[in-house]
Write an enzyme that holds these catalytic residues in place. Structure first.
Site, mmCIF file in Angstrom:
data_model
loop_
_atom_site.group_PDB
_atom_site.id
_atom_site.type_symbol
_atom_site.label_atom_id
_atom_site.label_comp_id
_atom_site.label_asym_id
_atom_site.label_seq_id
_atom_site.Cartn_x
_atom_site.Cartn_y
_atom_site.Cartn_z
ATOM 1 N N TYR A 49 -14.490 8.725 -36.232
ATOM 2 C CA TYR A 49 -13.858 9.492 -35.027
ATOM 3 C C TYR A 49 -12.573 10.103 -35.542
ATOM 4 C CZ TYR A 49 -12.126 10.379 -30.316
ATOM 5 O OH TYR A 49 -11.714 10.615 -29.131
ATOM 6 N N SER A 107 -10.056 13.496 -22.637
ATOM 7 C CA SER A 107 -10.802 11.956 -22.204
ATOM 8 C C SER A 107 -10.138 11.632 -21.067
ATOM 9 C CB SER A 107 -10.247 11.012 -23.182
ATOM 10 O OG SER A 107 -8.980 10.846 -23.335
ATOM 11 N N LYS A 124 -17.451 6.519 -28.279
ATOM 12 C CA LYS A 124 -16.069 6.519 -28.866
ATOM 13 C C LYS A 124 -15.601 5.169 -29.560
ATOM 14 C CE LYS A 124 -12.917 8.810 -26.666
ATOM 15 N NZ LYS A 124 -12.099 9.352 -25.713
ATOM 16 N N ASP A 159 0.012 16.105 -25.378
ATOM 17 C CA ASP A 159 -0.362 17.252 -26.092
ATOM 18 C C ASP A 159 -0.485 18.463 -24.982
ATOM 19 O OD1 ASP A 159 -0.713 15.727 -28.075
ATOM 20 O OD2 ASP A 159 -2.621 16.166 -28.560
ATOM 21 N N ASP A 200 -3.529 9.300 -25.320
ATOM 22 C CA ASP A 200 -2.734 10.602 -25.174
ATOM 23 C C ASP A 200 -3.355 11.170 -24.014
ATOM 24 O OD1 ASP A 200 -4.840 11.609 -26.213
ATOM 25 O OD2 ASP A 200 -3.483 12.696 -27.820
ATOM 26 N N ASP A 203 -4.429 15.137 -22.727
ATOM 27 C CA ASP A 203 -4.283 16.502 -22.990
ATOM 28 C C ASP A 203 -4.047 17.226 -21.827
ATOM 29 O OD1 ASP A 203 -5.218 16.103 -25.759
ATOM 30 O OD2 ASP A 203 -7.073 15.650 -24.842
#
Length: 534
Positions: free
Chosen positions: A216, A80, A207, A146, A91, A93
């Site tokens: 989701y 995202s 989303k 992450d 968060d 990625d």
């Protein structure tokens, strides 16, 4: 496939889009400038940390000063954040790309882990090396990260590395291929959509809708961020000149009619024999691919099904929600509804009369994070086993997130699954669904956790709707029960009649009996007593 329509927006389409953008703004989905700058600062510091880490590895392994000076690693983003649809508190990625002499097992999950553990403002550090895609989870200055790792076959990592270049895929291990895939897929999506801004607004809406409607979550068998991005990108391709309000309407129209398991693809699947034997999604060749129920194929080599977690139960629930969304959008286009109706939250704890509650507890915070992550990754198997062992007659609806009881001692969270008899199934006098063996197998599966510690426990119990604990509700206050459910929701109340039910009790030996029963006058199910996993 050619576009279904190249028509541009009408004045009514533009008006509905303005209303939609206003709703998104009022919902607080846009990140502030201050938080955006904070994220950029965190990513910059993380990039410096991994560069220093690789140089230290070279020193530890006795490489020459020249090699140490040229040593490098790079941080890339995907998901995202890279797509530009993240919101406050989301968060990030991230992917660390390192050279061949920086191993995953020792250097990444041990050496880099130790460096991060000693870094100021890094908290909640949780390595998950046994995951399908190994990951290091942590918070950096309050921002959730992450971090994946891809080990390239080269000795040096150039600062201008282009990870879309397929040549970097040569001679990689499977885990590095999977780790690289996130970045490569994200970049390819942005190349394949005709209008990036319209894509971003539509994806942000979808989303938000998926979270409001409870569909989701990749880990519980619904769809995650990349899945929704691919579905939205395909609609953008089919309607290249449409504005977001039209794209949302067409999203529901198309996927309501989609004949799964026909795959959703943004581009043809291509094999690259020159890159070795990397397996691409192909149900004609790969037996496992034949079992996929809702294939959504990634566009970058090697093309994979991003939605292999979807089960019969979660596909059924998402199909119902697509139908509801289509009905609401039809009303919107006739000016008989507003966007608020589409984004109305699904009342999960009013939808069913019976639920399974899975409590996950541990002694300290670190143990609980690890234990919770492991149990969460296994919950999908419980859903699958319940439906399989009852021949599809007992259906499960997993809630996509967990709940925390702040009043409880120790560290605790709870997951819930709605239970109902298969709609339209014939009734049989005194029919019972005995899932004791199913629960025992689930317990054995969970107990296989290699990092289990004293105090890590799980409890599975039946709760009726009136017994749902208050900590699942905002503010600990149970809302007034709505008079009726909106059409299209999987409500057991609106589709199943009232009836008498009986509940089996614990057996004389003190072991809990786990049965679900129904009378001949009802297709509603009832679960039983508490099951403890020590």
């Amino acid at each position: 496939m050619e576009p279904l329509s190249t028509a541009g927006p009408t004045p009514a389409d533009l008006g509905r889009t303005r209303d939609l953008e206003k709703l998104l703004s009022n919902a607080g989905l846009n990140e502030s400038r201050e938080e955006a700058m904070k994220r950029e600062g965190v990513l910059g510091r993380l990039d410096q940390i991994v560069k220093s880490w690789v140089r230290q590895i070279c020193v530890n392994k006795g490489f020459s000063n020249e090699v140490v000076q040229e040593a490098n690693a790079k941080i890339f983003t995907f998901g995202s954040y890279r797509l530009g649809v993240h919101g406050p508190g989301s968060d990030i990625d991230t992917l660390c790309v390192g050279p061949s002499h920086a191993t995953r097992e020792e250097d990444f999950f041990v050496e880099l882990h130790n460096i991060l553990a000693e870094t100021e403002n890094v908290t909640e550090l949780n390595p998950v090396p046994e995951a399908h895609v190994p990951v290091m989870k942590f918070k950096f200055d309050g921002i959730s990260i992450d971090l994946l790792y891809a080990r390239l076959s080269s000795w040096t990592i150039p600062e201008d590395l282009d990870i879309s270049d397929e040549s970097i895929m040569q001679n990689l291990d499977e885990q590095s291929v999977l780790s690289l895939n996130g970045c490569r897929v994200t970049d390819q999506i942005l190349r394949l959509v005709p209008n990036i801004q319209h894509f971003r607004t539509t994806l942000r809406c979808m989303k938000y809708w998926a979270k409001r409607r409870g569909v989701y979550s990749n880990v519980t068998g619904f769809l995650g961020g990349i899945n929704w991005a691919l579905l939205v990108a395909r609609i953008c391709q089919l309607y290249p000149n449409a504005v977001p309000s039209t794209l949302i309407s067409r999203f529901f129209r198309v996927y309501t009619q989609w004949r799964w398991p026909n795959p959703v693809m943004l581009c043809p699947i291509e094999e690259r024999s020159s890159l070795g034997l990397l397996q691409v999604w192909d149900p004609r060749k790969n037996p496992r691919d034949k079992s996929h129920l809702m294939p959504i194929i990634t566009p970058a080599y090697p093309c994979m099904n991003s939605s292999y977690n979807v089960s019969t139960s979660t596909l059924r629930i998402m199909t119902q929600e697509f139908n509801r969304g289509n009905e609401v959008c039809e009303q919107l286009e006739m000016s008989r509804a507003t966007w608020d109706l589409l984004f109305e939250s699904f009342s999960f704890f009013e939808a069913y009369r019976n639920y399974l509650q899975i409590d996950v507890v541990a002694i300290d915070d670190c143990d609980h994070r690890c234990w919770k992550g492991w149990v969460e990754s296994r919950l999908r198997q419980l859903t699958l086993k319940v439906e399989k062992d009852t021949y599809g007659m007992l259906q499960c609806h997993p809630h996509p997130s967990d709940f925390v009881d702040m009043a409880r001692d120790g560290y605790h969270c709870a997951y819930f699954m709605g239970l109902q008899r298969k709609l339209g199934a014939p009734l049989h006098e005194g029919q019972q669904f005995d899932i004791r063996t199913t629960v025992e197998q689930f317990k054995l599966n969970v107990a296989a956790y290699t990092s289990w510690k004293q105090g890590m426990e799980i409890y599975v119990s039946h709760v009726r709707r009136k017994q749902i604990p208050l900590f699942v509700y905002p503010g600990g206050v149970k809302p007034a029960r709505p008079a009726r459910q909106h059409s299209g929701s999987p409500s057991s109340d609106s589709k199943q009649g009232d009836s008498r039910k009986r509940l089996t009790s614990a057996d004389p030996g003190g072991h809990c009996s786990k049965k679900i029963a129904s009378s001949s006058s009802s297709n509603q199910v009832v679960a039983a007593e508490e099951v403890e996993v020590s």
